[in-house]
Design an enzyme around this catalytic site. Structure first.
Site, mmCIF file in Angstrom:
data_model
loop_
_atom_site.group_PDB
_atom_site.id
_atom_site.type_symbol
_atom_site.label_atom_id
_atom_site.label_comp_id
_atom_site.label_asym_id
_atom_site.label_seq_id
_atom_site.Cartn_x
_atom_site.Cartn_y
_atom_site.Cartn_z
ATOM 1 N N LYS A 1 0.812 -1.210 0.000
ATOM 2 C CA LYS A 1 0.000 0.000 0.000
ATOM 3 C C LYS A 1 0.855 1.275 0.000
ATOM 4 O O LYS A 1 0.421 2.316 -0.480
ATOM 5 C CB LYS A 1 -0.923 0.037 1.221
ATOM 6 C CG LYS A 1 -1.822 -1.177 1.429
ATOM 7 C CD LYS A 1 -3.010 -1.172 0.507
ATOM 8 C CE LYS A 1 -4.119 -2.145 0.850
ATOM 9 N NZ LYS A 1 -3.771 -3.530 1.094
HETATM 10 C C1 LIG Z 1 -4.474 -4.664 0.682
HETATM 11 C C2 LIG Z 1 -3.720 -5.937 0.695
HETATM 12 C C3 LIG Z 1 -4.023 -6.976 -0.183
HETATM 13 C C4 LIG Z 1 -5.189 -6.899 -1.158
HETATM 14 O O1 LIG Z 1 -4.970 -5.938 -2.151
HETATM 15 P P1 LIG Z 1 -6.222 -5.404 -3.019
HETATM 16 O O2 LIG Z 1 -5.675 -4.323 -3.867
HETATM 17 O O3 LIG Z 1 -7.227 -4.912 -2.022
HETATM 18 O O4 LIG Z 1 -6.736 -6.571 -3.780
HETATM 19 C C5 LIG Z 1 -3.228 -8.105 -0.155
HETATM 20 N N1 LIG Z 1 -2.211 -8.230 0.716
HETATM 21 C C6 LIG Z 1 -1.893 -7.253 1.590
HETATM 22 C C7 LIG Z 1 -0.775 -7.459 2.538
HETATM 23 C C8 LIG Z 1 -2.634 -6.072 1.604
HETATM 24 O O5 LIG Z 1 -2.317 -5.103 2.462
#
Ligand SMILES: *Cc1c(COP(=O)(O)O)cnc(C)c1O
Length: 462
Positions: A112
């Site tokens: 993120k």
């Molecule tokens: C947010 C997240 C996901 C999922 O990603 P999306 O874009 O919501 O599909 C997977 N793994 C981790 C560690 C995350 O923080």
């Protein structure tokens, strides 16, 4: 470059306005009116460039004239300066033709940070220029919230309120949200699950009095600027394995579909991607839907990969928009049906989806077993999300095409599950080693729109 809503009833916006708005006013999600193309030569020319320069070249056409070239380059430099690895998104090899894309070297140890750190800088530049301020509200299953607070803390023109499901995030995730001391960032522990948090944030956006009164902005994965920032590492990884001369595949641990949708955009731009593999945990609405069973909500079952514990996957609306040939009226109708429990995907759209995506799921036992077997096979310690990806990738790998599995978080973000799986306690990187000693600041709050709105109104800086 203009941005249009997947539901067709909201004004077209520039990149900057779409970014500052988040959710479209018709409840839809913004998508670019057309997807820019990169030629084979332009893709080949990315070989050997820094991550920052790759980001500039891949994202530039989407930004339009919202930022000048110099401004945009400087923003990208600042965004990734705090990462703990010079390559930003390094590739590691797990097995012959299987690679792990490490996306956890940012300040909060999850992918993120790639989008959020960039958005923080973009918001600051845009708001300073306008002499304006905004209130950011976001829902998190753990990682978005900490990434947002880390990206926006200390900025003067933004207040941030993050809703997370009380008791359903890991201790590291909670501490990353509760320990920033900056006055403009607020962690709210909601009595509900992630889908409740996400629904309350959507409700706030649909309450136009509140929305306009506090100048609400969203940085959830529905924000198109976030999706676009994630397109970059598909290019950097593919090019380092020989694209565009060689095809590659990606497996993406998926929850809200933002990350894998960025892979779809990369493919539409011209990156030769063979397979885009959606990997889900036991909350497998996407896997069921892509297997032809329709898109029907169930109950969320808390798992050891909590950032993927969703039943409704917000960015899937964007995938549907393209699968339905950009028919906004059809998408709007599906979303009405979803509010009543779910819908079947039309035959034509199902065909389009299956040309783009394949899918798989990993149970809790399979996830734990994969952490254990991978550390034995390659020495790599996976977080449970990455392990879901590796398990599903192994089911889909083709001999001739390199598979790149996205490692979406650092194992130290989920130490209990990792230790349970393989007996190894993953230590936090040194820059975060004192996380357990920092003091916490959280507000426990009811899963109720009026209570939440009232709290936000009272706590923003005026
Ligand atoms: C947010 C997240 C996901 C999922 O990603 P999306 O874009 O919501 O599909 C997977 N793994 C981790 C560690 C995350 O923080």
């Amino acid at each position: 470059m203009k941005y249009i809503s997947t539901r067709g009833q909201a004004p077209e916006l520039s990149f900057e306005d779409a970014m500052l708005t988040g959710l479209a006013r018709d409840g839809g999600l913004y998508v670019p009116s057309e997807i820019p193309q990169m030629s084979q030569e332009e893709i080949a020319a990315l070989a050997g460039l820094s991550y920052e320069e790759t980001a500039f070249r891949v994202m530039r056409p989407f930004v339009g004239d919202s930022f000048s070239d110099d401004e945009f380059r400087a923003i990208i430099e600042r965004a990734y300066a705090g990462f703990g690895h010079a390559a930003r998104a390094p590739l590691k090899q797990l097995a012959p033709n299987h690679f792990l894309l490490e996306l956890f070297h940012g300040p909060t140890l999850a992918f993120k940070d790639f989008a959020m750190q960039l958005i923080g800088q973009l918001f600051q530049a845009a708001l300073e220029r306008r002499g304006d301020r905004v209130t950011i509200a976001g829902a998190t299953s753990g990682d978005t919230g900490s990434a947002a607070m880390e990206a926006f803390r200390g900025l003067d023109n933004v207040d941030v309120f993050i809703l997370y499901p009380h008791g359903r995030v890991s201790e590291v995730q909670r501490r990353q949200m509760s320990t920033p001391q900056d006055k403009n960032v607020h962690a709210l522990a909601v009595d509900g699950d992630f889908d409740d948090c996400q629904a309350r944030v959507k409700d706030m956006f649909n309450d136009f009095d509140f929305r306009d009164g506090v100048k609400l902005a969203g940085v959830n994965s529905i924000n198109i600027a976030r999706v676009l920032a994630q397109v970059v590492y598909y290019f950097s990884a593919a090019v380092s394995l020989g694209a565009p001369g060689r095809k590659v595949s990606f497996t993406v641990p998926t929850g809200n579909f933002g990350d894998i949708f960025a892979g779809f955009i990369a493919k539409q731009m011209g990156l030769p991607i063979e397979q885009l593999v959606v990997a889900t945990n036991q909350n497998d609405i996407l896997h069921r839907c892509l297997s032809g069973e329709g898109y029907y909500k169930g109950e969320t079952a808390p798992s050891i990969s909590p950032s993927m514990d969703i039943q409704v996957s917000s960015n899937f609306e964007r995938a549907l928009f393209y699968a339905y040939d950009q028919d906004a009226a059809a998408v709007a109708q599906l979303m009405v049906e979803l509010a009543n429990g779910g819908f079947d995907v039309s035959q034509g759209a199902m065909q389009a989806l299956s040309e783009t995506y394949v899918s798989g799921r990993a149970s809790e036992e399979e996830t734990l077993a994969t952490i254990k077997s991978e550390v034995a096979a390659s020495g790599e310690l996976l977080c449970p999300h990455g392990a879901v990806g590796v398990k599903v990738a192994n089911e889909h790998r083709q001999a001739e095409v390199p598979m790149i599995t996205l490692a979406t978080a650092h194992p130290a973000k989920f130490p209990a599950a990792v230790e349970d799986a393989c007996g190894i306690h993953p230590p936090l990187p040194p820059r975060m080693a004192d996380l357990y000693e920092r003091s916490e600041r959280v507000t426990r709050i009811a899963n109720d729109l009026a209570t939440l709105e009232d709290h936000i109104r009272k706590n923003i800086a005026h």
